[in-house]
Design an enzyme around this catalytic site. Structure first.
Site, PDB file in Angstrom:
ATOM      1  NE  ARG A 103      -4.079  -1.922   1.950  1.00  0.00           N
ATOM      2  CZ  ARG A 103      -4.010  -3.022   2.672  1.00  0.00           C
ATOM      3  NH1 ARG A 103      -3.058  -3.173   3.566  1.00  0.00           N
ATOM      4  NH2 ARG A 103      -4.886  -3.983   2.512  1.00  0.00           N
TER       5      ARG A 103
ATOM      6  CE  LYS B 166      -1.525  13.211 -15.011  1.00  0.00           C
ATOM      7  NZ  LYS B 166      -1.889  13.569 -16.395  1.00  0.00           N
TER       8      LYS B 166
ATOM      9  CD  GLU C  26       5.965  16.603 -23.251  1.00  0.00           C
ATOM     10  OE1 GLU C  26       5.249  17.526 -22.826  1.00  0.00           O
ATOM     11  OE2 GLU C  26       5.501  15.546 -23.739  1.00  0.00           O
TER      12      GLU C  26
ATOM     13  CE  LYS D 187       4.352  17.206 -14.585  1.00  0.00           C
ATOM     14  NZ  LYS D 187       4.571  15.960 -15.257  1.00  0.00           N
TER      15      LYS D 187
ATOM     16  CD  GLU E  27      -4.788  15.870 -16.314  1.00  0.00           C
ATOM     17  OE1 GLU E  27      -3.755  15.282 -16.011  1.00  0.00           O
ATOM     18  OE2 GLU E  27      -5.329  15.787 -17.418  1.00  0.00           O
TER      19      GLU E  27
ATOM     20  NE  ARG F 253      -0.488  16.664 -13.406  1.00  0.00           N
ATOM     21  CZ  ARG F 253       0.177  15.874 -12.591  1.00  0.00           C
ATOM     22  NH1 ARG F 253      -0.116  15.841 -11.303  1.00  0.00           N
ATOM     23  NH2 ARG F 253       1.161  15.102 -13.022  1.00  0.00           N
TER      24      ARG F 253
ATOM     25  CG  ASN G 206      -3.097  17.245 -21.092  1.00  0.00           C
ATOM     26  OD1 ASN G 206      -2.093  16.554 -20.909  1.00  0.00           O
ATOM     27  ND2 ASN G 206      -4.186  17.129 -20.350  1.00  0.00           N
TER      28      ASN G 206
ATOM     29  CG  HIS H 132       0.168  16.327 -24.651  1.00  0.00           C
ATOM     30  ND1 HIS H 132       0.929  17.467 -24.650  1.00  0.00           N
ATOM     31  CD2 HIS H 132       0.936  15.370 -24.074  1.00  0.00           C
ATOM     32  CE1 HIS H 132       2.110  17.212 -24.082  1.00  0.00           C
ATOM     33  NE2 HIS H 132       2.139  15.952 -23.729  1.00  0.00           N
TER      34      HIS H 132
ATOM     35  CG  HIS I 113      -2.472  11.785 -26.679  1.00  0.00           C
ATOM     36  ND1 HIS I 113      -3.005  12.335 -25.532  1.00  0.00           N
ATOM     37  CD2 HIS I 113      -1.291  11.257 -26.321  1.00  0.00           C
ATOM     38  CE1 HIS I 113      -2.161  12.158 -24.535  1.00  0.00           C
ATOM     39  NE2 HIS I 113      -1.114  11.507 -24.987  1.00  0.00           N
TER      40      HIS I 113
ATOM     41  CG  HIS J 218       4.587  11.574 -25.869  1.00  0.00           C
ATOM     42  ND1 HIS J 218       3.236  11.510 -26.095  1.00  0.00           N
ATOM     43  CD2 HIS J 218       4.770  12.521 -24.912  1.00  0.00           C
ATOM     44  CE1 HIS J 218       2.626  12.374 -25.297  1.00  0.00           C
ATOM     45  NE2 HIS J 218       3.535  13.001 -24.576  1.00  0.00           N
TER      46      HIS J 218
HETATM   47  N1  LIG Z   1       4.226  10.261 -15.494  1.00  0.00           N
HETATM   48  C1  LIG Z   1       4.180  11.320 -16.258  1.00  0.00           C
HETATM   49  O1  LIG Z   1       3.788  12.402 -15.855  1.00  0.00           O
HETATM   50  C2  LIG Z   1       4.655  11.200 -17.670  1.00  0.00           C
HETATM   51  C3  LIG Z   1       4.889  12.351 -18.440  1.00  0.00           C
HETATM   52  C4  LIG Z   1       5.417  12.201 -19.726  1.00  0.00           C
HETATM   53  C5  LIG Z   1       5.685  10.942 -20.217  1.00  0.00           C
HETATM   54  N2  LIG Z   1       5.434   9.853 -19.439  1.00  0.00           N
HETATM   55  C6  LIG Z   1       5.737   8.502 -19.930  1.00  0.00           C
HETATM   56  O2  LIG Z   1       7.141   8.442 -20.169  1.00  0.00           O
HETATM   57  C7  LIG Z   1       7.374   7.476 -21.183  1.00  0.00           C
HETATM   58  C8  LIG Z   1       8.344   8.074 -22.181  1.00  0.00           C
HETATM   59  O3  LIG Z   1       9.537   8.401 -21.492  1.00  0.00           O
HETATM   60  P1  LIG Z   1      10.922   8.537 -22.271  1.00  0.00           P
HETATM   61  O4  LIG Z   1      10.734   9.409 -23.437  1.00  0.00           O
HETATM   62  O5  LIG Z   1      11.941   8.865 -21.256  1.00  0.00           O
HETATM   63  O6  LIG Z   1      11.123   7.076 -22.883  1.00  0.00           O
HETATM   64  P2  LIG Z   1      11.920   5.809 -22.335  1.00  0.00           P
HETATM   65  O7  LIG Z   1      11.815   5.669 -20.895  1.00  0.00           O
HETATM   66  O8  LIG Z   1      11.516   4.664 -23.186  1.00  0.00           O
HETATM   67  O9  LIG Z   1      13.433   6.179 -22.673  1.00  0.00           O
HETATM   68  C9  LIG Z   1      13.803   6.344 -24.015  1.00  0.00           C
HETATM   69  C10 LIG Z   1      15.024   5.502 -24.357  1.00  0.00           C
HETATM   70  O10 LIG Z   1      16.190   6.176 -23.913  1.00  0.00           O
HETATM   71  C11 LIG Z   1      16.984   5.304 -23.144  1.00  0.00           C
HETATM   72  N3  LIG Z   1      17.679   6.136 -22.168  1.00  0.00           N
HETATM   73  C12 LIG Z   1      17.119   6.831 -21.143  1.00  0.00           C
HETATM   74  N4  LIG Z   1      18.060   7.571 -20.547  1.00  0.00           N
HETATM   75  C13 LIG Z   1      19.223   7.344 -21.176  1.00  0.00           C
HETATM   76  C14 LIG Z   1      20.538   7.821 -21.016  1.00  0.00           C
HETATM   77  N5  LIG Z   1      20.856   8.754 -20.124  1.00  0.00           N
HETATM   78  N6  LIG Z   1      21.505   7.331 -21.825  1.00  0.00           N
HETATM   79  C15 LIG Z   1      21.196   6.427 -22.789  1.00  0.00           C
HETATM   80  N7  LIG Z   1      19.984   5.955 -23.014  1.00  0.00           N
HETATM   81  C16 LIG Z   1      18.991   6.409 -22.205  1.00  0.00           C
HETATM   82  C17 LIG Z   1      16.019   4.292 -22.555  1.00  0.00           C
HETATM   83  O11 LIG Z   1      16.682   3.111 -22.217  1.00  0.00           O
HETATM   84  C18 LIG Z   1      15.045   4.119 -23.720  1.00  0.00           C
HETATM   85  O12 LIG Z   1      15.562   3.211 -24.636  1.00  0.00           O
HETATM   86  C19 LIG Z   1       6.036   7.107 -21.773  1.00  0.00           C
HETATM   87  O13 LIG Z   1       5.655   5.840 -21.291  1.00  0.00           O
HETATM   88  C20 LIG Z   1       5.097   8.165 -21.243  1.00  0.00           C
HETATM   89  O14 LIG Z   1       3.771   7.690 -21.077  1.00  0.00           O
HETATM   90  C21 LIG Z   1       4.941   9.954 -18.203  1.00  0.00           C
END
Ligand SMILES: NC(=O)c1ccc[n+]([C@@H]2O[C@H](COP(=O)([O-])OP(=O)(O)OC[C@H]3O[C@@H](n4cnc5c(N)ncnc54)[C@H](O)[C@@H]3O)[C@@H](O)[C@H]2O)c1
Length: 366
Positions: free
Chosen positions: A121, A143, A185, A227, A237, A241, A245, A248, A252, A265
């Site tokens: 939990r 999130k 972003e 942020k 949200e 918040r 978007n 987005h 999306h 993305h």
């Molecule tokens: N929680 C939230 O508020 C929120 C906001 C935006 C996005 N997201 C989520 O985040 C995800 C996308 O995140 P992302 O763009 O970081 O993608 P990701 O986590 O897939 O990372 C992208 C790639 O870069 C590599 N990588 C990361 N850091 C590295 C580094 N320093 N050196 C070498 N390689 C590295 C990873 O291994 C991966 O292959 C999605 O699932 C999205 O839904 C969440």
């Protein structure tokens, strides 16, 4: 080292941002009254790059670290990965005061955060974001969650970390395409909340792309401040918040049409931002300058700004199926000027069609 505080009452926490600070994480952890057991959740590539540094310093500081790897990629952001992590935590007898470190991009951060939210939990977790998206966006705000076969991010929880530790030096190993996609972003923050930050991005985009240390730190600090300000005002949200978007809504839809395979993305968000700015201009909500500068900055950074031709009826349909649609109303975040946006529902179909079509490029979706 810079510090941004996310103000959420008893769930407030610090974001630390610096260069070459990965080595000092355990000093900070020692001040947080955590239990001895710490799980480091990461992927195989990041284990090789940074796992050792974290593991060794935790051991040196008297913690008992357990490394847990999930294969890299969005397709592993599933309940199955979460379950695999639960198995290890249970076998290793992790307790309520044991903690979790998310070492990775947004995928790892979202999975590890969800595990932390739900295991016993709720146990404390620390975000150590390594991608630009994670450093400026996903590690802040609480999130957490995973994808379901029927849709992205459908399973999740709001659950805040106890600390976010950002070392911009790790961006040196981030693939170029990921860095550029992450910049979408960052541009978004300038448009929605801070025109001076937008100016800064225009003046410094070359330094950003060459990973200038001071410029990167400023960029991450500013992004985290914006942020954090939005999240502090509206954690779940319910209102404000939603401005995060911007870009987005159409972004999306483009990701959905292309089955999440063609664009990152951020790349889809950039197209969505340009299109939203164009829509705002067409509706007389902002000046032409806002649209032109948004388009130009994205293009200079290396982001695609025109939309491949797509059937407008398909786009319209997808927009109305989005999980953020309330009472069948599609919500657009539109710029009034650089640094200010407003939320508009019920955009006229013909005006939207005209704006989208004026952003078309010459190629088609395949
Ligand atoms: N929680 C939230 O508020 C929120 C906001 C935006 C996005 N997201 C989520 O985040 C995800 C996308 O995140 P992302 O763009 O970081 O993608 P990701 O986590 O897939 O990372 C992208 C790639 O870069 C590599 N990588 C990361 N850091 C590295 C580094 N320093 N050196 C070498 N390689 C590295 C990873 O291994 C991966 O292959 C999605 O699932 C999205 O839904 C969440």
């Amino acid at each position: 080292m810079k510090n941004v505080r996310v103000m959420l009452g008893s769930r407030s926490y610090d974001i630390f941002i610096g260069y070459n600070i990965l080595n000092n994480l355990s000093d900070r952890l020692s001040n947080l009254s955590l239990g001895k057991k710490v799980a480091i959740i990461t992927n195989p590539k990041l284990t090789k790059l940074y796992g050792g540094v974290i593991y060794r310093q935790l051991k040196g500081a008297g913690f008992i670290p357990t490394a847990i790897e999930i294969p890299a990629g969005e397709r592993y952001k599933t309940i199955k990965s979460v379950s695999k992590i639960y198995d290890i935590l249970i076998k290793e007898r992790f307790e309520r005061n044991s903690s979790i470190i998310a070492l990775g991009g947004g995928v790892i951060g979202d999975i590890a955060g969800f595990v932390a939210a739900t295991y016993l939990r709720g146990v404390p977790y620390i975000q150590v974001p390594t991608s630009l998206v994670a450093q400026v966006d996903s590690s802040v705000g609480g999130k957490t969650g995973v994808n379901h076969p029927l849709g992205k991010n459908l399973i999740g929880a709001f659950y805040q970390p106890v600390l976010v530790w950002i070392d911009v030096e790790v961006l040196r190993t981030l693939p170029r395409r990921e860095l550029i996609a992450g910049m979408a972003e960052v541009v978004k923050y300038g448009v929605i909340a801070d025109d001076r930050f937008f100016d800064f991005l225009e003046e410094n985009y070359k330094k950003i792309l060459s990973l200038d240390q001071e410029v990167l730190i400023h960029l991450v600090v500013k992004s985290c401040e914006i942020k954090s300000m939005v999240v502090s005002a509206d954690e779940r949200e319910k209102g404000l918040r939603a401005i995060l978007n911007f870009g987005h809504t159409i972004g999306h839809a483009i990701e959905t049409i292309t089955d999440y395979k063609m664009y990152k993305h951020g790349e889809a968000v950039a197209m969505g931002m340009v299109c939203a700015a164009r829509l705002a201009y067409t509706m007389g909500i902002c000046d032409q300058d806002v649209f032109e500068r948004t388009e130009r900055l994205c293009r200079l950074i290396g982001l695609r700004t025109s939309i491949p031709r797509l059937e407008f009826a398909t786009l319209w349909d997808i927009l109305h199926r989005d999980k953020k649609v309330i009472d069948e109303k599609v919500r657009f975040i539109l710029p009034v000027r650089l640094g200010e946006v407003k939320i508009i529902e019920d955009v006229d179909r013909e005006i939207l069609q005209e704006s989208v079509q004026s952003c078309y490029s010459n190629d088609n979706f395949v």
